[in-house]
Design a protein around this motif. Sequence first.
Motif, PDB file in Angstrom:
ATOM      1  N   SER A 169       0.809  -1.222   0.000  1.00  0.00           N
ATOM      2  CA  SER A 169       0.000   0.000   0.000  1.00  0.00           C
ATOM      3  C   SER A 169       0.847   1.280   0.000  1.00  0.00           C
ATOM      4  CB  SER A 169      -0.948   0.009   1.207  1.00  0.00           C
ATOM      5  OG  SER A 169      -0.219  -0.107   2.400  1.00  0.00           O
ATOM      6  N   TYR A 170       2.169   1.126   0.010  1.00  0.00           N
ATOM      7  CA  TYR A 170       3.050   2.299   0.036  1.00  0.00           C
ATOM      8  C   TYR A 170       3.849   2.489  -1.257  1.00  0.00           C
ATOM      9  CZ  TYR A 170       2.060   2.269   5.038  1.00  0.00           C
ATOM     10  OH  TYR A 170       1.420   2.292   6.260  1.00  0.00           O
ATOM     11  N   LEU A 171       4.090   1.382  -1.960  1.00  0.00           N
ATOM     12  CA  LEU A 171       4.902   1.451  -3.182  1.00  0.00           C
ATOM     13  C   LEU A 171       4.303   0.572  -4.274  1.00  0.00           C
ATOM     14  CD1 LEU A 171       8.620   1.135  -1.963  1.00  0.00           C
ATOM     15  CD2 LEU A 171       7.649   3.086  -3.172  1.00  0.00           C
ATOM     16  N   PRO A 172       4.277   1.063  -5.522  1.00  0.00           N
ATOM     17  CA  PRO A 172       3.823   0.212  -6.622  1.00  0.00           C
ATOM     18  C   PRO A 172       4.864  -0.872  -6.893  1.00  0.00           C
ATOM     19  CG  PRO A 172       4.678   2.294  -7.473  1.00  0.00           C
ATOM     20  CD  PRO A 172       4.670   2.419  -5.980  1.00  0.00           C
ATOM     21  N   PRO A 173       4.449  -1.994  -7.498  1.00  0.00           N
ATOM     22  CA  PRO A 173       5.378  -3.108  -7.769  1.00  0.00           C
ATOM     23  C   PRO A 173       6.632  -2.670  -8.524  1.00  0.00           C
ATOM     24  CG  PRO A 173       3.121  -3.764  -8.242  1.00  0.00           C
ATOM     25  CD  PRO A 173       3.072  -2.299  -7.937  1.00  0.00           C
ATOM     26  N   LYS A 175       8.369  -0.060  -8.232  1.00  0.00           N
ATOM     27  CA  LYS A 175       9.368   0.601  -7.372  1.00  0.00           C
ATOM     28  C   LYS A 175       9.798  -0.264  -6.192  1.00  0.00           C
ATOM     29  CE  LYS A 175       8.188   5.385  -8.449  1.00  0.00           C
ATOM     30  NZ  LYS A 175       7.808   6.700  -7.896  1.00  0.00           N
ATOM     31  N   ARG A 176       9.014  -1.290  -5.917  1.00  0.00           N
ATOM     32  CA  ARG A 176       9.262  -2.099  -4.724  1.00  0.00           C
ATOM     33  C   ARG A 176      10.590  -2.843  -4.783  1.00  0.00           C
ATOM     34  NH1 ARG A 176       4.267  -5.487  -4.159  1.00  0.00           N
ATOM     35  NH2 ARG A 176       3.193  -3.562  -4.678  1.00  0.00           N
ATOM     36  N   LYS A 177      10.885  -3.423  -5.953  1.00  0.00           N
ATOM     37  CA  LYS A 177      12.113  -4.217  -6.101  1.00  0.00           C
ATOM     38  C   LYS A 177      13.357  -3.355  -5.882  1.00  0.00           C
ATOM     39  CE  LYS A 177      14.349  -7.589  -9.120  1.00  0.00           C
ATOM     40  NZ  LYS A 177      14.371  -8.231 -10.453  1.00  0.00           N
ATOM     41  N   GLY A 178      13.369  -2.164  -6.480  1.00  0.00           N
ATOM     42  CA  GLY A 178      14.502  -1.258  -6.312  1.00  0.00           C
ATOM     43  C   GLY A 178      14.667  -0.799  -4.881  1.00  0.00           C
ATOM     44  N   TYR A 179      13.532  -0.573  -4.204  1.00  0.00           N
ATOM     45  CA  TYR A 179      13.566  -0.129  -2.810  1.00  0.00           C
ATOM     46  C   TYR A 179      14.148  -1.225  -1.916  1.00  0.00           C
ATOM     47  CZ  TYR A 179      12.038   1.947   1.583  1.00  0.00           C
ATOM     48  OH  TYR A 179      12.017   2.492   2.842  1.00  0.00           O
ATOM     49  N   VAL A 180      13.692  -2.454  -2.125  1.00  0.00           N
ATOM     50  CA  VAL A 180      14.219  -3.587  -1.351  1.00  0.00           C
ATOM     51  C   VAL A 180      15.713  -3.761  -1.636  1.00  0.00           C
ATOM     52  CG1 VAL A 180      14.114  -6.107  -1.050  1.00  0.00           C
ATOM     53  CG2 VAL A 180      12.004  -4.759  -1.125  1.00  0.00           C
TER      54      VAL A 180
END
Length: 252
Positions: A169-173, A175-180
């Motif tokens: 609910s905070y990041l779209p898919p 952007k999620r991979k890069g954030y992790v």
Amino acid sequence: MNKARYVSSKIGKTRAIEAKDDLRKYIPLTKRLTAATLKNMLEKYRMVYVKPNVGMFGNGVIRVEQAGDEAVKPYSFQEGVRLQRFKTYKDLYKSLSKVTSKRPYLVQKGIHLLTYKGNRFDLRVMVQQTPGHKWETTGIIGRVAHPRKIVTNFHNGGTLKSVDTLLKSYLPPSKRKGYVGQLQTMGVQVAKAINARYKGVKEIGVDVALDKDLNPWILEVNTSPDPYIFRRLSDKRIFAKIKKYAKAYGRL
């Protein structure tokens, strides 16, 4: 085979990370607890965490808050599920001292954690030495606090969730991979910083808080992190690798 080194002092590990310029920004201000440091930090941040310098599983962690002047009892602290309120700072510190006077405590700037279904969560980043003696982030798992508690630890009533579930609910898919990936890189940097000061450390668990802007904050580092919490993840390859590395350096 050398036994993996365990480091108990939270302030020692914090200072080891702060020694690295590129990691300092991730550390919430942390000082030894005195009447003066707590008062100053409360006035500045309004919410802080008081924690024992040596402790595990979130035991002994206390959330201290200062509300606005209009409140009848503006000072409060919560340990476990019990919340106490006070009219004056003097009353607060007197009561707090009954808990903290037995051993050294720290006071840390409070980070307002992101929530999942109304309950606060943070992340545990597992970093290990590979059999080839390189550092690698081998797993990240989310820890959701018990509704009535201030700590997220699984051994203190917390619930384990995947990072994807918590960040949905905070990041779209996209952007999620890069954030992790950024969190994984940070984990390796922290491991190197700890290892530079404490030779012999083979594994760390970094407790990371995320604020409303998704900035990561390093709350503390554990040099004997529980590997078994990663068995809860649906991706069984994660725990398999953690177990393999831990066996290689003699932890399991």
